[in-house]
Write a protein that holds these residues in place. Structure first.
Motif, PDB file in Angstrom:
ATOM      1  N   PHE A 208       0.440  -1.164  -0.048  1.00  0.00           N
ATOM      2  CA  PHE A 208      -0.093  -0.343   0.245  1.00  0.00           C
ATOM      3  C   PHE A 208       1.072   1.539   0.270  1.00  0.00           C
ATOM      4  O   PHE A 208       0.612   2.099  -0.057  1.00  0.00           O
ATOM      5  N   VAL A 209       1.913   1.314   0.338  1.00  0.00           N
ATOM      6  CA  VAL A 209       2.858   2.513   0.658  1.00  0.00           C
ATOM      7  C   VAL A 209       3.775   2.453  -0.491  1.00  0.00           C
ATOM      8  O   VAL A 209       3.583   3.858  -1.055  1.00  0.00           O
ATOM      9  N   GLU A 210       3.823   1.552  -1.033  1.00  0.00           N
ATOM     10  CA  GLU A 210       4.487   1.681  -2.015  1.00  0.00           C
ATOM     11  C   GLU A 210       3.502   2.266  -3.664  1.00  0.00           C
ATOM     12  O   GLU A 210       3.803   2.664  -4.332  1.00  0.00           O
ATOM     13  N   ALA A 211       2.148   2.187  -3.228  1.00  0.00           N
ATOM     14  CA  ALA A 211       1.152   2.376  -4.039  1.00  0.00           C
ATOM     15  C   ALA A 211       0.799   3.849  -3.949  1.00  0.00           C
ATOM     16  O   ALA A 211       0.712   4.410  -4.886  1.00  0.00           O
ATOM     17  N   ILE A 212       0.949   4.348  -3.069  1.00  0.00           N
ATOM     18  CA  ILE A 212       0.935   5.278  -2.040  1.00  0.00           C
ATOM     19  C   ILE A 212       1.496   6.306  -2.792  1.00  0.00           C
ATOM     20  O   ILE A 212       1.844   7.624  -3.714  1.00  0.00           O
ATOM     21  N   ARG A 213       2.917   5.851  -2.707  1.00  0.00           N
ATOM     22  CA  ARG A 213       4.361   6.830  -2.831  1.00  0.00           C
ATOM     23  C   ARG A 213       4.137   6.452  -5.003  1.00  0.00           C
ATOM     24  O   ARG A 213       3.858   8.230  -5.556  1.00  0.00           O
ATOM     25  N   ASP A 214       3.768   5.638  -5.609  1.00  0.00           N
ATOM     26  CA  ASP A 214       4.425   5.186  -7.407  1.00  0.00           C
ATOM     27  C   ASP A 214       2.837   7.093  -7.445  1.00  0.00           C
ATOM     28  O   ASP A 214       2.663   7.290  -8.410  1.00  0.00           O
ATOM     29  N   GLY A 215       1.510   6.687  -7.099  1.00  0.00           N
ATOM     30  CA  GLY A 215       0.522   7.056  -7.279  1.00  0.00           C
ATOM     31  C   GLY A 215       0.728   8.750  -7.000  1.00  0.00           C
ATOM     32  O   GLY A 215       0.309   9.146  -7.965  1.00  0.00           O
ATOM     33  N   SER A 216       1.381   9.100  -5.551  1.00  0.00           N
ATOM     34  CA  SER A 216       1.391  10.121  -5.601  1.00  0.00           C
ATOM     35  C   SER A 216       2.283  11.035  -7.100  1.00  0.00           C
ATOM     36  O   SER A 216       2.361  12.578  -6.902  1.00  0.00           O
ATOM     37  N   ALA A 217       3.246  10.424  -7.435  1.00  0.00           N
ATOM     38  CA  ALA A 217       4.212  11.035  -8.650  1.00  0.00           C
ATOM     39  C   ALA A 217       3.910  11.127 -10.057  1.00  0.00           C
ATOM     40  O   ALA A 217       3.666  11.737 -10.375  1.00  0.00           O
ATOM     41  N   GLN A 218       2.894   9.717 -10.058  1.00  0.00           N
ATOM     42  CA  GLN A 218       1.560  10.067 -11.147  1.00  0.00           C
ATOM     43  C   GLN A 218       0.884  10.976 -10.962  1.00  0.00           C
ATOM     44  O   GLN A 218       1.322  11.963 -12.266  1.00  0.00           O
ATOM     45  N   LEU A 219       0.619  11.312  -9.884  1.00  0.00           N
ATOM     46  CA  LEU A 219      -0.340  12.137  -9.738  1.00  0.00           C
ATOM     47  C   LEU A 219       0.347  13.504  -9.688  1.00  0.00           C
ATOM     48  O   LEU A 219      -0.195  14.484 -10.440  1.00  0.00           O
ATOM     49  N   GLN A 220       1.481  13.646  -9.489  1.00  0.00           N
ATOM     50  CA  GLN A 220       1.951  15.010  -9.300  1.00  0.00           C
ATOM     51  C   GLN A 220       2.541  15.534 -10.649  1.00  0.00           C
ATOM     52  O   GLN A 220       2.860  16.625 -11.289  1.00  0.00           O
ATOM     53  N   GLN A 221       3.076  15.209 -11.496  1.00  0.00           N
ATOM     54  CA  GLN A 221       3.322  14.557 -13.263  1.00  0.00           C
ATOM     55  C   GLN A 221       2.402  15.235 -13.626  1.00  0.00           C
ATOM     56  O   GLN A 221       2.136  16.455 -14.237  1.00  0.00           O
ATOM     57  N   SER A 222       1.497  14.564 -13.528  1.00  0.00           N
ATOM     58  CA  SER A 222      -0.339  14.411 -14.869  1.00  0.00           C
ATOM     59  C   SER A 222      -0.388  16.154 -14.022  1.00  0.00           C
ATOM     60  O   SER A 222      -1.356  16.812 -15.304  1.00  0.00           O
ATOM     61  N   LEU A 223      -0.734  16.223 -13.389  1.00  0.00           N
ATOM     62  CA  LEU A 223      -1.348  17.746 -12.743  1.00  0.00           C
ATOM     63  C   LEU A 223      -0.515  19.005 -12.852  1.00  0.00           C
ATOM     64  O   LEU A 223      -0.891  19.906 -13.430  1.00  0.00           O
TER      65      LEU A 223
END
Length: 404
Positions: A208-223
């Protein structure tokens, strides 16, 4: 006595010759004494007025010609004027009157001779020319108003196409962000369920922690991408709606415009490359410059790459001399024929009228570059060898001051 009679006979013969000559010309001719009293008129006068000699007012010109005739009599000078004469048909017609003094060998005025030339046809022609001129000016004004309306519509249409392109491009990062958020929400629900049941494992927490880290990076990049697109478009749109001059960096502005243009590129095959020299300070009209780049870009997209042809559009910005900058816009598309090249900047000329093109894109470019920005434009193109547009603009627009 014999000599005097001979002189009188010669004088009468001379008068008869003069009267014959005066009767043979198509003008109205008259003669008056030194005080301006008429004593003779040619036959055309009677034909025009229909009145016999006895009904002619000897001093009628005093009324018709007014003060100018009185001044001419007093000064002994020639006179030219326009007046209206009543004909036997009851109609007044315009005449050009010329009156000259007759002088004896000592220079003393002993009489006057006048002519009337009918200028009805000339006046009629002048009225027709004036009406035609007024009609032509009205038609030209209507054409200019129509052209201005179409130009404004073309500007709005170009901005509308950019809005649609940017909106479509923003959908990609926003769609990615929504997918990531949805995935993280699902993983959060699973983690909460395992915690509630007391079955939470170290591996599940780590995942779950790894998913949060990867998801946050993708969100930051996309936004960040979406925010960058919106910011670039806001700047371009603001400049385009603002006709005021300001100081700006030409390279930064070109990059901003290009960011707004890229979403309008075809999905496959056409790329846009931008190469800008840094530190080019301008005191000019950024909105007008953005309009020029936009119209050149949209013209290339519409005409240079038919039937999905692959290609490249490039914009290069650099200094040229101490006071000018050079913008070279090129594409490696299909190019133009000599006939199309000759008419490229003419208003309303287009090779794709059937597809809704107005033929104003390049006309706007030429007008803005030469009039608004005070620059020069050169177009080079050949069939099958692409198109090259070179813009040379002053760093300081005409009538402005040096950038600070």
């Amino acid at each position: 006595m014999t000599e005097r009679k001979r002189a009188e006979a010669a004088l009468k013969a001379s008068e008869r010759q003069f009267h014959t000559l005066a009767d043979s010309i198509p003008q109205l001719v008259w003669m008056a004494d030194a005080q301006g009293a008429i004593y003779w008129l040619n036959s055309h006068w009677y034909e025009y007025t229909g009145r016999p000699t006895g009904e002619i007012n000897q001093h009628g010109w005093h009324t018709l010609l007014g003060d100018r005739w009185i001044e001419a009599l007093a000064a002994g000078t020639a006179l030219e004027s326009e007046l209206s004469l009543l004909g036997k048909d009851g109609e007044y017609r315009p005449f050009l009157t010329r009156v000259v003094p007759l002088r004896d060998p000592g220079g003393v005025v002993y009489g006057w001779i006048g002519t009337h030339i009918d200028i009805s046809e000339r006046k009629r022609s002048e009225r027709e020319v004036r009406r035609a001129k007024d009609a032509a000016e009205a038609a030209l004004q209507n054409l200019r108003e129509t052209q201005n309306s179409l130009i404004e519509a073309e500007k709005l249409a170009a901005l509308g196409r950019l809005v649609a392109g940017v909106a479509h491009e923003i959908n990609n990062p926003l769609g990615t962000s929504l997918t990531v958020v949805s995935s993280l929400e699902h993983k959060s629900e699973l983690l909460a369920s395992e915690m509630a049941q007391g079955t939470l494992k170290r591996s599940s927490l780590k995942e779950f922690v790894e998913a949060i880290r990867d998801g946050s990076a993708q969100l930051q990049q996309s936004l960040n991408r979406a925010a960058g697109l919106i910011q670039s478009f806001k700047q371009v749109a603001s400049d385009r709606n603002n006709s005021d001059l300001r100081s700006f960096d030409l390279g930064d502005l070109t990059e901003q415009v290009a960011s707004g243009l890229r979403p309008a590129l075809p999905k496959h095959g056409v790329t846009l490359d931008v190469d800008c020299q840094r530190g080019l300070s301008m005191s000019s009209y950024p909105g007008s410059y953005g309009q020029v780049l936009t119209n050149l870009f949209l013209n290339s997209i519409a005409h240079a790459f038919p039937d999905g042809q692959q290609g490249k559009i490039a914009i290069k910005v650099s200094a040229t001399g101490a006071n000018d900058v050079e913008i070279i816009f090129t594409d490696n598309g299909c190019g133009m024929t000599p006939d199309v090249r000759r008419q490229a900047f003419d208003p309303f000329f287009t090779t794709r009228r059937h597809q809704g093109c107005t033929g104003l894109g390049l006309h706007i470019v030429y007008s803005v570059v030469t009039d608004r920005l005070g620059g020069r434009l050169d177009l080079k193109t050949e069939p099958g060898k692409g198109t090259r547009v070179q813009l040379t603009l002053p760093k300081v627009a005409p009538g402005t001051s040096e950038p600070e």
